[in-house]
Design an enzyme around this catalytic site. Structure first.
Site, PDB file in Angstrom:
ATOM      1  N   SER A 493      61.612   4.744  30.271  1.00  0.00           N
ATOM      2  CA  SER A 493      62.636   5.480  29.554  1.00  0.00           C
ATOM      3  C   SER A 493      63.570   4.574  29.286  1.00  0.00           C
ATOM      4  O   SER A 493      63.310   3.370  28.908  1.00  0.00           O
ATOM      5  CB  SER A 493      63.234   7.019  30.234  1.00  0.00           C
ATOM      6  OG  SER A 493      63.763   7.601  29.158  1.00  0.00           O
ATOM      7  N   ASP A 578      55.323  12.155  23.582  1.00  0.00           N
ATOM      8  CA  ASP A 578      56.456  11.971  24.137  1.00  0.00           C
ATOM      9  C   ASP A 578      57.544  12.507  23.165  1.00  0.00           C
ATOM     10  O   ASP A 578      57.814  12.040  21.980  1.00  0.00           O
ATOM     11  CB  ASP A 578      56.776  10.812  24.494  1.00  0.00           C
ATOM     12  CG  ASP A 578      58.113  10.363  25.200  1.00  0.00           C
ATOM     13  OD1 ASP A 578      59.061  11.090  25.091  1.00  0.00           O
ATOM     14  OD2 ASP A 578      58.232   9.293  25.844  1.00  0.00           O
ATOM     15  N   HIS A 610      56.667  12.357  28.244  1.00  0.00           N
ATOM     16  CA  HIS A 610      57.750  11.408  28.700  1.00  0.00           C
ATOM     17  C   HIS A 610      57.503  11.177  30.138  1.00  0.00           C
ATOM     18  O   HIS A 610      58.133  11.618  30.920  1.00  0.00           O
ATOM     19  CB  HIS A 610      58.989  11.864  28.291  1.00  0.00           C
ATOM     20  CG  HIS A 610      60.068  10.914  28.518  1.00  0.00           C
ATOM     21  ND1 HIS A 610      60.192   9.923  27.724  1.00  0.00           N
ATOM     22  CD2 HIS A 610      61.401  10.661  29.365  1.00  0.00           C
ATOM     23  CE1 HIS A 610      61.422   8.996  27.878  1.00  0.00           C
ATOM     24  NE2 HIS A 610      61.886   9.645  28.916  1.00  0.00           N
TER      25      HIS A 610
END
Length: 640
Positions: A493, A578, A610
């Site tokens: 991320s 995601d 994600h």
């Protein structure tokens, strides 16, 4: 106010290195033992305390099981519980009891984070999707502990950007609108009677606290601050007249305070720490007393506000020495408790504690196949950034290894407005088991260190935030702990962004990088955010940069525009669904490098979002990572 832009993936890493000399280190542990689903996890109690529930694998997916609380422990490899769900596509993400005969669990679809609430009887019958709306996200606002039949939930089915409040009957699925969002409310707070009486709003930059005396009265605005100032309601006092809240108003470190919700006037400071933020306040619902203020230094800590609670924790800690002790669930009378004991080397063990008899009974180890004696210690470190900030972090050195000239994986966390903690991390332990040192750091902007430290990160993606990462690598090099020729950067991320930024903006530091659901283009990232983040878009512009006013800055800080500077090997990993970091972020980066004739290993999973949740995808991901790291961090491999 801290916006809920936490880009933290469920990130973990595996790696390979040259075998250690025989007998000098812990034996090599199979990769999948680190990344398997837990044997049992997330234990909870029915209201009457007669039933224990937990998640356990069934066909490689975490499903719900129930067993009598007083059942004799099962034999090794057996299970005394009864499976009551049959989820085969995704793990159950979480659950709760309603009364003593119904459970409600949470699931999404392929990682899209449009969570549904599903109810099921304790006997596994009567499975019902309570929020059966496509592309709608359900959020639990209040569990209504005194009502065994209902929950307060937020749904964005009327408008994707905002959540209205509904009361949902967990048996019939009937929805009743409780409060309609006028368009700017970002959170709701119910009192102990289940009446929605407080809320917070955002105009994109400023936040306001709303309050009403009862559920029939209109909301009135009682306080407005900039997003930099945080007053976050926790819960109402037990007489429903005041609010407990965390606040950094007129202070740097967040404190736990009592406020008058009609005026937002601070009436009492319950707890504050001179060095770190107060995190949250816990309490006993049945006894109606405050329990502890919780905070994080280098490890989780608490200050108990109730003598009985303090004595309880001390008693449990005496029985479980060497572990952080958490109370994770209770029955309604609060005389039976679920206790979780954990540390940096153990995934955790669950216990049932009976307050009447004082008996502590073991329920399960989360990962009984791992021996914590073979795990490496996670030690806190500090170093100075080039502009003088103190950066806190963690260094893990392979067990039995001399901390000298080691290959290292630099592992910046996601968020970025989150933080790394002292805890068991399967990625870190796997790397250490294979002979790597692991550096984790709470770069500027990481939460828990006060407002000034947080604000110092504004518009510093790829700038001073990245310098803090680089300075950690240089610190370990100066100390002689790592071999600077054998450093890899890996993150998920925002950590994926930091990976790309590290390779593009400080290419001399790294031999390789692994980008896991990371941001590559700050323009397209903010354009593709989920609809329910849009109320915070102006705040994101303030914190990251405005696509027009700060165009030059965002171009300078977007790694995709600097792909020509990358010379280290790169592995990119992405979930197709995601909702936070769109797959286009990874596609762009891979395409930019391929245009230069560079072959980039690129793993995409069609049924993930994600971060990879499905066990088989995690295995494939980590196995590929192990080979990638072994290839690029061999002891004799010079940097290109």
């Amino acid at each position: 106010m801290l916006i809920p832009l936490v880009l933290a993936a469920s990130a973990a890493v595996s790696a390979g290195a040259a075998p250690a000399p025989a007998g000098s280190r812990a034996p090599q542990i199979p990769l999948r033992d680190f990344f398997r689903n837990p044997e049992k996890a997330m234990f909870a109690l029915s209201d009457d305390g007669k039933w224990v529930s937990y998640l356990a694998p069934y066909k490689s997916r975490m499903n719900l099981f129930v067993r009598p609380a007083d059942a004799a422990p099962a034999a090794p490899g057996a299970d005394a519980g009864t499976r009551i769900t049959d989820e085969s596509a995704r793990d159950i993400a979480g659950y709760l009891w309603k009364g003593s005969d119904t459970l409600v669990y949470v699931k999404d679809f392929g990682g899209d984070e449009n969570f549904h609430l599903v109810s099921v009887g304790r006997d596994g019958k009567g499975v019902k999707d309570l929020t059966p709306f496509p592309k709608v996200r359900a959020e639990i606002i209040n569990e209504l502990h005194d009502d065994p039949t209902a929950l307060l939930v937020g749904l964005n089915k009327r408008k994707p950007e905002v959540f209205d409040v509904y009361r949902v009957d967990v048996k019939s699925g009937q929805l009743t609108l409780v409060a309609e969002n006028p368009g700017n409310i970002t959170s709701w707070v119910a009192d102990h009677n289940g009446q929605v009486r407080a809320a917070t709003t955002s105009d994109g930059v400023n936040t306001s606290l709303l309050y009403r005396a009862d559920s029939k009265a209109p909301f009135k605005k009682v306080l407005t601050t900039s997003f930099k100032e945080q007053l976050t309601p926790q819960f109402f006092t037990f007489d429903n007249t005041k609010l407990y809240a965390t606040s950094n108003l007129k202070r740097d470190k967040q404190a736990i305070v009592v406020i008058d919700p009609a005026t937002a006037k601070e009436e009492q400071v319950l707890f504050e720490h001179p060095e770190v933020d107060a995190d949250h306040l816990s309490y006993w619902r049945h006894r109606k007393v405050l329990a502890c203020a919780h905070f994080m230094t280098w490890k989780p800590e608490r200050r108990c506000l109730d003598a009985d609670t303090d004595a309880l924790y001390k008693k449990l800690e005496q029985q479980l020495p060497g572990y952080v002790v958490d109370l994770t669930a209770t029955n309604k009378q609060e005389d039976r408790l679920i206790v979780l004991a954990r540390n940096d080397r153990a995934r955790g063990s669950y216990f049932l504690y009976d307050r009447g008899t004082g008996k502590l009974s073991k329920l399960a180890d989360a990962a009984p196949w791992l021996d914590e004696k073979q795990m490496a210690e996670v030690k806190p470190i500090t170093y100075r950034s080039r502009d003088g900030l103190t950066i806190h972090g963690y260094l893990t050195v392979p067990k039995g290894a001399e901390p000298r000239a080691l290959p290292v994986v630099v592992h910046p966390h996601g968020g970025p407005w989150a933080r790394d903690e002292w805890r068991y991390n399967p990625a870190v332990q796997f790397l250490a088991n294979r002979g790597y040192a692991v550096l984790q750091m709470n770069f500027r902007g990481s939460t828990g260190y006060g407002r000034k430290f947080w604000e110092s990160s504004f518009k510093q993606w790829g700038g001073t935030m990245q310098n803090d990462v680089s300075d950690g690598v240089k610190y370990l090099t100066e100390q002689g702990i790592i071999d600077p020729r054998r450093a890899c950067i890996y993150g998920g991320s925002y950590g994926g962004y930091a990976t790309l930024a590290g390779l593009a903006f400080s290419p001399e530091l790294y031999a390789c990088g692994i980008d896991y659901v990371g941001v590559s283009n700050l323009f397209t990232f903010m354009k593709a955010i989920p609809p329910y983040w849009k109320p915070y878009l102006e705040t994101m512009y303030e914190m990251i940069g405005h696509p027009e006013k700060d165009k030059a800055l965002l171009e300078a800080r977007s790694p995709v525009f600097h792909a020509n500077k990358i010379r280290a090997a790169l592995f990119v990993v992405q979930g197709r669904n995601d909702p936070r970091v769109n797959i286009h972020e990874s596609d762009q980066m891979v395409e930019a490098l391929k245009k230069r004739g560079i072959d980039v290993p690129y793993m995409v999973k069609d049924n993930e979002g994600h971060g990879f949740r499905n066990e088989e995808n995690r295995f494939e991901f980590y196995e590929a990572m192990e080979k990638f790291l072994a290839k690029h961090l061999q002891p004799a491999s010079p940097k290109s």
